[in-house]
Design a protein around this motif. Structure first.
Motif, PDB file in Angstrom:
ATOM      1  N   LEU A 187       0.840  -1.204   0.000  1.00 14.79           N
ATOM      2  CA  LEU A 187       0.000   0.000   0.000  1.00 14.79           C
ATOM      3  C   LEU A 187       0.877   1.256   0.000  1.00 14.79           C
ATOM      4  CD1 LEU A 187      -2.809   1.308   0.251  1.00 14.79           C
ATOM      5  CD2 LEU A 187      -2.501   1.218   2.731  1.00 14.79           C
ATOM      6  N   ARG A 188       1.913   1.207   0.853  1.00 16.94           N
ATOM      7  CA  ARG A 188       2.803   2.376   0.915  1.00 16.94           C
ATOM      8  C   ARG A 188       3.445   2.632  -0.453  1.00 16.94           C
ATOM      9  NH1 ARG A 188       7.729   2.915   5.160  1.00 16.94           N
ATOM     10  NH2 ARG A 188       8.523   1.136   4.007  1.00 16.94           N
ATOM     11  N   ASP A 189       3.860   1.547  -1.111  1.00 16.11           N
ATOM     12  CA  ASP A 189       4.483   1.714  -2.429  1.00 16.11           C
ATOM     13  C   ASP A 189       3.488   2.275  -3.439  1.00 16.11           C
ATOM     14  OD1 ASP A 189       6.714   0.741  -1.282  1.00 16.11           O
ATOM     15  OD2 ASP A 189       6.557  -1.277  -2.131  1.00 16.11           O
ATOM     16  N   THR A 190       2.258   1.709  -3.404  1.00 11.83           N
ATOM     17  CA  THR A 190       1.235   2.193  -4.342  1.00 11.83           C
ATOM     18  C   THR A 190       1.000   3.679  -4.142  1.00 11.83           C
ATOM     19  OG1 THR A 190       0.182   0.112  -3.786  1.00 11.83           O
ATOM     20  CG2 THR A 190      -1.006   1.556  -5.299  1.00 11.83           C
ATOM     21  N   LEU A 191       0.896   4.067  -2.879  1.00 10.71           N
ATOM     22  CA  LEU A 191       0.643   5.475  -2.595  1.00 10.71           C
ATOM     23  C   LEU A 191       1.820   6.338  -3.027  1.00 10.71           C
ATOM     24  CD1 LEU A 191      -1.079   5.255   0.906  1.00 10.71           C
ATOM     25  CD2 LEU A 191      -2.149   5.691  -1.302  1.00 10.71           C
ATOM     26  N   SER A 192       3.022   5.849  -2.760  1.00  6.87           N
ATOM     27  CA  SER A 192       4.173   6.699  -3.075  1.00  6.87           C
ATOM     28  C   SER A 192       4.346   6.847  -4.584  1.00  6.87           C
ATOM     29  CB  SER A 192       5.430   6.181  -2.380  1.00  6.87           C
ATOM     30  OG  SER A 192       6.147   5.346  -3.227  1.00  6.87           O
ATOM     31  N   GLU A 193       3.886   5.836  -5.358  1.00  2.43           N
ATOM     32  CA  GLU A 193       3.901   5.987  -6.828  1.00  2.43           C
ATOM     33  C   GLU A 193       3.022   7.145  -7.271  1.00  2.43           C
ATOM     34  OE1 GLU A 193       2.706   2.208  -8.363  1.00  2.43           O
ATOM     35  OE2 GLU A 193       4.501   1.255  -7.528  1.00  2.43           O
ATOM     36  N   ARG A 194       2.005   7.441  -6.453  1.00  2.00           N
ATOM     37  CA  ARG A 194       1.108   8.552  -6.796  1.00  2.00           C
ATOM     38  C   ARG A 194       1.503   9.832  -6.058  1.00  2.00           C
ATOM     39  NH1 ARG A 194      -1.018   3.936  -7.526  1.00  2.00           N
ATOM     40  NH2 ARG A 194      -2.583   3.566  -9.136  1.00  2.00           N
ATOM     41  N   GLY A 195       2.699   9.818  -5.548  1.00  2.00           N
ATOM     42  CA  GLY A 195       3.199  11.040  -4.899  1.00  2.00           C
ATOM     43  C   GLY A 195       2.617  11.269  -3.521  1.00  2.00           C
ATOM     44  N   ILE A 196       2.117  10.208  -2.894  1.00  2.00           N
ATOM     45  CA  ILE A 196       1.536  10.365  -1.560  1.00  2.00           C
ATOM     46  C   ILE A 196       2.456   9.709  -0.539  1.00  2.00           C
ATOM     47  CG2 ILE A 196      -0.436   9.801  -0.095  1.00  2.00           C
ATOM     48  CD1 ILE A 196      -2.031   9.594  -2.783  1.00  2.00           C
ATOM     49  N   ASN A 197       2.740  10.445   0.496  1.00  2.00           N
ATOM     50  CA  ASN A 197       3.645   9.945   1.518  1.00  2.00           C
ATOM     51  C   ASN A 197       2.826   9.416   2.697  1.00  2.00           C
ATOM     52  OD1 ASN A 197       5.565   9.574   3.498  1.00  2.00           O
ATOM     53  ND2 ASN A 197       5.950  11.773   3.784  1.00  2.00           N
ATOM     54  N   LEU A 198       2.799   8.095   2.809  1.00  4.03           N
ATOM     55  CA  LEU A 198       2.108   7.480   3.944  1.00  4.03           C
ATOM     56  C   LEU A 198       3.063   7.501   5.127  1.00  4.03           C
ATOM     57  CD1 LEU A 198      -0.385   5.836   4.962  1.00  4.03           C
ATOM     58  CD2 LEU A 198       0.893   3.790   4.376  1.00  4.03           C
ATOM     59  N   TRP A 199       2.675   8.234   6.195  1.00  5.52           N
ATOM     60  CA  TRP A 199       3.628   8.344   7.311  1.00  5.52           C
ATOM     61  C   TRP A 199       3.107   7.677   8.577  1.00  5.52           C
ATOM     62  CZ3 TRP A 199       2.767  11.110  11.883  1.00  5.52           C
ATOM     63  CH2 TRP A 199       1.603  11.876  11.896  1.00  5.52           C
ATOM     64  N   ALA A 200       1.808   7.437   8.652  1.00  3.37           N
ATOM     65  CA  ALA A 200       1.299   6.855   9.888  1.00  3.37           C
ATOM     66  C   ALA A 200       0.129   5.940   9.602  1.00  3.37           C
ATOM     67  CB  ALA A 200       0.851   7.958  10.847  1.00  3.37           C
ATOM     68  N   VAL A 201       0.024   4.900  10.382  1.00  7.55           N
ATOM     69  CA  VAL A 201      -1.143   4.026  10.321  1.00  7.55           C
ATOM     70  C   VAL A 201      -1.670   3.892  11.743  1.00  7.55           C
ATOM     71  CG1 VAL A 201      -1.944   1.687   9.902  1.00  7.55           C
ATOM     72  CG2 VAL A 201      -0.405   2.770   8.280  1.00  7.55           C
ATOM     73  N   VAL A 202      -2.888   4.323  11.917  1.00  5.04           N
ATOM     74  CA  VAL A 202      -3.495   4.244  13.242  1.00  5.04           C
ATOM     75  C   VAL A 202      -4.441   3.055  13.231  1.00  5.04           C
ATOM     76  CG1 VAL A 202      -4.864   5.468  14.949  1.00  5.04           C
ATOM     77  CG2 VAL A 202      -3.407   6.732  13.373  1.00  5.04           C
ATOM     78  N   SER A 203      -4.334   2.232  14.264  1.00  7.48           N
ATOM     79  CA  SER A 203      -5.165   1.033  14.265  1.00  7.48           C
ATOM     80  C   SER A 203      -5.491   0.612  15.681  1.00  7.48           C
ATOM     81  CB  SER A 203      -4.428  -0.087  13.546  1.00  7.48           C
ATOM     82  OG  SER A 203      -5.127  -1.292  13.744  1.00  7.48           O
ATOM     83  N   GLU A 204      -6.626  -0.072  15.803  1.00  8.27           N
ATOM     84  CA  GLU A 204      -6.970  -0.658  17.094  1.00  8.27           C
ATOM     85  C   GLU A 204      -6.352  -2.033  17.233  1.00  8.27           C
ATOM     86  OE1 GLU A 204     -11.195  -0.608  16.767  1.00  8.27           O
ATOM     87  OE2 GLU A 204     -11.198   1.573  16.652  1.00  8.27           O
TER      88      GLU A 204
END
Lengths: 264, 228
Positions: free
Chosen positions: B66-83
């Motif tokens: 997911l992080r790679d997919t997002l970064s291909e679109r120029g989106i920087n995934l920096w945090a994942v919040v989860s229960e």
């Protein structure tokens, strides 16, 4: 027994954070403690230069965090002291490569292995600063006796208090006793009056610091250096020892007294 | 803007976007997320994104994909919040943050206007350091210093039991009867209603002073026990 994680920060740049980290680290290590320094200034690393280790860097902090190497591999052993290590910053990345939780995890991993973790914070109050204080058990704020530096230190202390990091201790760096005597420089009392936090050491202005920094030989190793003595005293106070302060009222202790004798 | 998607909520944070996922199968959510991103490319371009995935369980390969997919679109995934502790661990393994620091509430107290009268004052029992700003629609009492770079702004009067080297603005709402009292105001910038006074070099001993507005000009007088 776990390590103490101590972050040195200042707000303003150029007041001596990196120099202080290098000197406190060698002073602690010279006393037999196992010490790791972490350069928190990603993208503008220089703790490696001050410690004289720049040509030994293979892996850096970001490599550890992104899993390209093991923690051990990024710990560069000091050339003088076998119990002193440096984890350098990455030079080709920026602060966003590391998050505060990364730093907490990294320091937790180090806690079991060493006695002290010293973190060199970048200037400013943004991401790099937040990363650097995230894991700290204790923060030392360093400032110069200059109005602008003291103002920034005040701001940083306010942020640390708001982040519930406790009240930091203060290192006053590059105090020039003769300028203080002539009322051309803020005195330690002036600075403490404003910042109202505990003083852990006053480092007098000393040319040997610049020489040592350029050569990668921290002055805390030089038994003759006044600044080196001041850093060694701070290291002892960090360990909880009671070390008397230099005589500030006389304007800077032994050296001032000697120069006073000379003028008589 | 495309239709709001029930599966995905997007919210602006101080330093990026927070994308909250609804309760659905991950495959559906991922499709919905990618649709949103494709539909609003310029909006997402270069964004820092934190993902709130609820109780979804992620493993390393899914999250890194997911992080790679997002970064291909120029989106920087920096945090994942989860229960889910598993997902948290996964995120940490990948060097993602798992907590989003909530923006610190500004030091501002908003009480309903009717509750703030002559009798209400904000008590500040500490020194205000540089960068602190206290705003209050009534009177303010500070027990401590106001350091350079700190500000106290009150609709009513301000009383500072300490040294003031920052800014004190009384009557910020235009109340000309407001006053500023302090143990040492010699280095402060004082404002009352629309009038301001910058520190002047006052000779002599530091003494408590009271500053008030008379005929549009700030007046300084000693602040003494025998005054009303």
């Amino acid at each position: 027994m776990g390590a103490q994680v101590v972050t040195i920060t200042s707000g303003k740049g150029g007041v001596g954070k990196t120099t202080a980290v290098a000197n406190l680290a060698v002073a602690l290590a010279a006393d037999g403690a196992k010490v790791v320094c972490i350069d928190g200034d990603i993208g503008l690393r220089n703790l490696d230069v001050v410690m004289g280790l720049e040509n030994r860097i293979v892996y850096d902090l970001v490599d550890v965090i992104e899993g390209r190497c093991r923690l051990r591999q990024a710990m560069i052993r000091d050339k003088r002291m076998p119990e002193l290590f440096l984890i350098p910053a990455a030079q080709t990345r920026d602060k966003s490569a590391v998050s505060p939780s990364d730093m907490v995890r990294l320091c937790n991993e180090l806690r079991g292995e060493v006695d002290w973790v010293l973190i060199d914070s970048p200037a400013g109050i943004e991401r790099g600063f937040k990363n650097s204080i995230a894991a700290a058990d204790r923060v030392l704020v360093i400032t110069n006796p200059e109005v602008s530096a003291v103002r920034d230190a005040d701001r940083v202390i306010g942020i640390l208090e708001a982040e519930e990091k406790g009240t930091p201790a203060l290192i006053l760096n590059r105090l020039n006793p003769s300028m203080v005597r002539q009322h051309d420089m803020l005195s330690a009392d002036d600075v403490l009056d404003l910042l109202a936090i505990k003083l852990i050491g006053v480092v007098p202005e000393d040319e040997s610091v610049i020489v040592g920094t350029n050569r990668g030989n921290p002055v805390a190793l030089d038994p003759k250096s006044r600044a080196g003595q001041a850093f060694r005293n701070i290291a002892r106070r960090m360990k909880g020892e009671e070390v008397p302060f230099l005589d500030l009222d006389a304007g800077g202790g032994l050296w001032a007294r000697i120069s006073k004798l000379g003028r008589k | 803007m495309s239709d709001p998607n029930p599966l995905i909520q997007i919210k602006g944070l101080r330093d990026g976007l927070l994308v909250s996922m609804g309760n659905a199968a991950w495959d559906d959510l991922r499709v919905a997320l990618m649709e949103q991103i494709e539909a609003r490319q310029s909006f997402f371009q270069g964004a820092r994104v934190a993902l709130d995935v609820g109780s979804q369980i992620f493993h390393v390969n899914e999250l890194s994909a997911l992080r790679d997919t997002l970064s291909e679109r120029g989106i920087n995934l920096w945090a994942v919040v989860s229960e889910s502790p598993t997902t948290e661990k996964t995120a940490q393994l990948l060097g993602l943050a798992t907590r989003i620091s909530k923006p610190r509430p500004q030091e501002m107290v908003r009480l309903p206007a009717e509750e703030i009268g002559e009798k209400t004052a904000l008590w500040v029992g500490r020194t205000l350091r540089s960068g602190t700003r206290i705003e209050f629609p009534g009177q303010v009492v500070v027990l401590g210093d106001v350091n350079p770079g700190a500000e106290v702004i009150a609709d009513g009067s301000i009383l500072i039991w300490g040294r003031v080297r920052g800014v004190a603005h009384a009557g910020a709402n235009g109340d000309q009867a407001a006053v500023v009292c302090g143990l040492d105001l010699s280095a402060a910038q004082i404002r009352i209603a629309g009038a301001a006074a910058v520190p002047s070099e006052r000779s002599g001993e530091v003494r408590p002073e009271k500053i008030s507005l008379k005929d549009g000009v700030l007046q300084v007088e000693p602040w003494q026990a025998n005054q009303s």
